[in-house]
Design a protein around this motif. Sequence first.
Motif, PDB file in Angstrom:
ATOM      1  N   ILE A  70       0.823  -1.214   0.000  1.00 51.73           N
ATOM      2  CA  ILE A  70       0.000   0.000   0.000  1.00 51.73           C
ATOM      3  C   ILE A  70       0.856   1.264   0.000  1.00 51.73           C
ATOM      4  CG2 ILE A  70      -0.353   0.329   2.488  1.00 51.73           C
ATOM      5  CD1 ILE A  70      -3.378   0.817   1.725  1.00 51.73           C
ATOM      6  N   ASN A  71       2.092   1.155   0.477  1.00 56.25           N
ATOM      7  CA  ASN A  71       2.975   2.329   0.553  1.00 56.25           C
ATOM      8  C   ASN A  71       3.343   2.896  -0.808  1.00 56.25           C
ATOM      9  OD1 ASN A  71       2.866   1.808   3.282  1.00 56.25           O
ATOM     10  ND2 ASN A  71       4.906   0.931   3.397  1.00 56.25           N
ATOM     11  N   SER A  72       3.185   2.103  -1.863  1.00 57.78           N
ATOM     12  CA  SER A  72       3.572   2.588  -3.199  1.00 57.78           C
ATOM     13  C   SER A  72       2.518   3.496  -3.833  1.00 57.78           C
ATOM     14  CB  SER A  72       3.873   1.403  -4.127  1.00 57.78           C
ATOM     15  OG  SER A  72       2.703   0.658  -4.425  1.00 57.78           O
ATOM     16  N   ALA A  73       1.321   3.540  -3.274  1.00 51.38           N
ATOM     17  CA  ALA A  73       0.265   4.382  -3.866  1.00 51.38           C
ATOM     18  C   ALA A  73       0.557   5.862  -3.616  1.00 51.38           C
ATOM     19  CB  ALA A  73      -1.091   4.014  -3.283  1.00 51.38           C
ATOM     20  N   PRO A  74       0.408   6.701  -4.642  1.00 50.60           N
ATOM     21  CA  PRO A  74       0.670   8.132  -4.471  1.00 50.60           C
ATOM     22  C   PRO A  74      -0.460   8.883  -3.762  1.00 50.60           C
ATOM     23  CG  PRO A  74       0.083   7.690  -6.740  1.00 50.60           C
ATOM     24  CD  PRO A  74       0.161   6.358  -6.047  1.00 50.60           C
ATOM     25  N   LEU A  75      -1.647   8.276  -3.704  1.00 52.29           N
ATOM     26  CA  LEU A  75      -2.741   8.905  -2.953  1.00 52.29           C
ATOM     27  C   LEU A  75      -3.749   7.852  -2.551  1.00 52.29           C
ATOM     28  CD1 LEU A  75      -5.675   9.438  -4.564  1.00 52.29           C
ATOM     29  CD2 LEU A  75      -4.318  11.093  -5.752  1.00 52.29           C
ATOM     30  N   TYR A  76      -4.526   8.224  -1.554  1.00 56.47           N
ATOM     31  CA  TYR A  76      -5.579   7.356  -1.048  1.00 56.47           C
ATOM     32  C   TYR A  76      -6.845   8.186  -0.922  1.00 56.47           C
ATOM     33  CZ  TYR A  76      -1.256   5.215   0.644  1.00 56.47           C
ATOM     34  OH  TYR A  76       0.008   4.717   0.723  1.00 56.47           O
ATOM     35  N   ILE A  77      -7.973   7.519  -1.025  1.00 54.42           N
ATOM     36  CA  ILE A  77      -9.240   8.181  -0.744  1.00 54.42           C
ATOM     37  C   ILE A  77      -9.938   7.360   0.337  1.00 54.42           C
ATOM     38  CG2 ILE A  77     -11.472   8.922  -1.644  1.00 54.42           C
ATOM     39  CD1 ILE A  77     -10.117   9.380  -4.354  1.00 54.42           C
TER      40      ILE A  77
END
Length: 169
Positions: free
Chosen positions: A68-75
């Motif tokens: 999950i750390n590789s995602a540039p953003l979260y919603i």
Amino acid sequence: MNLLELSQKRFSVRKFTDEPVSEADLKYILEVTRMAPSAVNKQPWKFVVVKSSEARKRLQECYAREWINSAPLYIICMKAVDACWVRPQDGKSHGDIDVAIATEHLCLAAAERGLGSCWVCNYKVAKLAELFARPGYEAIAVIPIGHIAPDCPINEKKRKPLEEITEIV
């Protein structure tokens, strides 16, 4: 691309590039999400975009999986606890359903833009509520969004046959 092709294309992405999601893509995704239907048009939701480095680190404390750390953003998809339509006959609240409908609009919009997403529901509930408290709201899902890494594993989409899941009466 039609809706069937889009739903066939969409999968749970668990590896992203470090390329940021453009403001145009984010705005489009959020607008598609906003257009989702809800029971009695209550729209009992809030979508918290977690984008800054500091906020991303806080969110990563809520889900102990490295990918999950590789995602540039979260919603963070949240429901307004006291603003949901409740069915009078049995008292069933439709808030989770409404937020789920909007969240899938979000994921399909991301896929349409060539981005990946993944439903995350097994986060640390109390930690997320502490770090991203929104009075009157409860988190339903966290959706990481980003550009799909070229070496992202794509699991075969296994679905039950249509005959097994449908009944015509």
